[in-house]
Design a protein around this motif. Sequence first.
Motif, short mmCIF file in Angstrom:
data_model
loop_
_atom_site.label_atom_id
_atom_site.label_comp_id
_atom_site.label_asym_id
_atom_site.label_seq_id
_atom_site.Cartn_x
_atom_site.Cartn_y
_atom_site.Cartn_z
N GLU A 15 1.18 -1.44 0.05
CA GLU A 15 0.00 0.61 0.30
C GLU A 15 1.20 1.25 0.24
O GLU A 15 0.57 2.36 -0.43
N PHE A 16 2.30 1.16 0.39
CA PHE A 16 3.07 2.29 0.47
C PHE A 16 3.76 2.32 -0.20
O PHE A 16 4.73 3.16 -0.28
N ALA A 17 4.03 1.75 -1.33
CA ALA A 17 5.02 1.29 -2.42
C ALA A 17 4.34 2.04 -3.72
O ALA A 17 5.00 1.91 -4.83
N GLN A 18 3.67 2.99 -3.38
CA GLN A 18 3.59 4.39 -4.87
C GLN A 18 4.14 5.56 -5.21
O GLN A 18 3.60 5.94 -5.08
N GLY A 19 5.25 5.26 -4.99
CA GLY A 19 6.41 5.80 -5.28
C GLY A 19 6.39 7.24 -4.10
O GLY A 19 6.55 6.45 -3.25
N ARG A 20 7.60 8.44 -4.49
CA ARG A 20 7.91 8.75 -3.30
C ARG A 20 7.78 9.92 -2.51
O ARG A 20 8.11 10.64 -1.41
N LYS A 21 6.12 9.96 -2.75
CA LYS A 21 5.83 11.39 -2.22
C LYS A 21 4.54 10.99 -0.88
O LYS A 21 4.41 9.67 -0.46
N PRO A 22 4.83 11.54 0.36
CA PRO A 22 4.56 11.15 1.50
C PRO A 22 3.26 10.67 1.41
O PRO A 22 2.01 11.46 0.06
N THR A 23 2.65 10.02 1.65
CA THR A 23 1.13 9.44 2.16
C THR A 23 1.04 8.86 3.29
O THR A 23 1.22 8.96 3.92
N GLN A 24 -0.98 9.26 3.54
CA GLN A 24 -1.27 8.80 4.30
C GLN A 24 -0.95 8.13 4.70
O GLN A 24 -1.29 6.75 3.96
N ALA A 25 -0.56 7.05 6.16
CA ALA A 25 -0.43 5.15 6.68
C ALA A 25 -2.16 5.42 7.49
O ALA A 25 -2.40 4.42 8.06
#
Length: 190
Positions: A15-25
């Motif tokens: 779920e968190f391997a979608q690029g280098r942008k910070p994302t809500q966890a």
Amino acid sequence: FFTKQGAVKRTEFAEFAQGRKPTQAFKLKSGDELLNVEKFDGDEFSTMLFVTKKAMCLIASKDDVPVQGKSAGGVKGVGLNGGDEVIFATQQNGEGEIIIVTTLGGAKRVVSSVFETYNRGAKGVMIADIKGKGEVLFADYVTLPYNLAFMTAERTVYEIDTETLPIEPRVSKGKPVKGINNISKVVAMK
């Protein structure tokens, strides 16, 4: 993921391997805080351990914690009484001890295997007999000894090995740490 208001959540790493942008966890409720994030332990004997500031302890099964997306808010891990909050949460396998230090100056280790495993969302059982007069200042889970730093109200710091804390029943209030009064903060030195 474990939160102060007792929520727990599992999310796939993908779920968190979608690029280098910070994302809500994790979608936190108002007033909630993230306490701990760990890699899921798939061992069949691994459970969740929650300790609250009002001296409640819950060992809960992880079997029914669903895998959720990164923007989900999790599910109830532990039930809390009014005014209570989780101060420590982790995964454990019952082989170690739970360290408790209270605002009343009591400190102890409780063998974690003495606790029954309950369903997620239960309130748990008392881990320190503080009779509403104090709170749990510090809690941790120990399988290998390490040192703790005890800070007093006078800002003096003492280093104590976890093995020097007495092993006591879960319903005791703990024993004063010899030579240390007015404990204001405890930090694990792992």
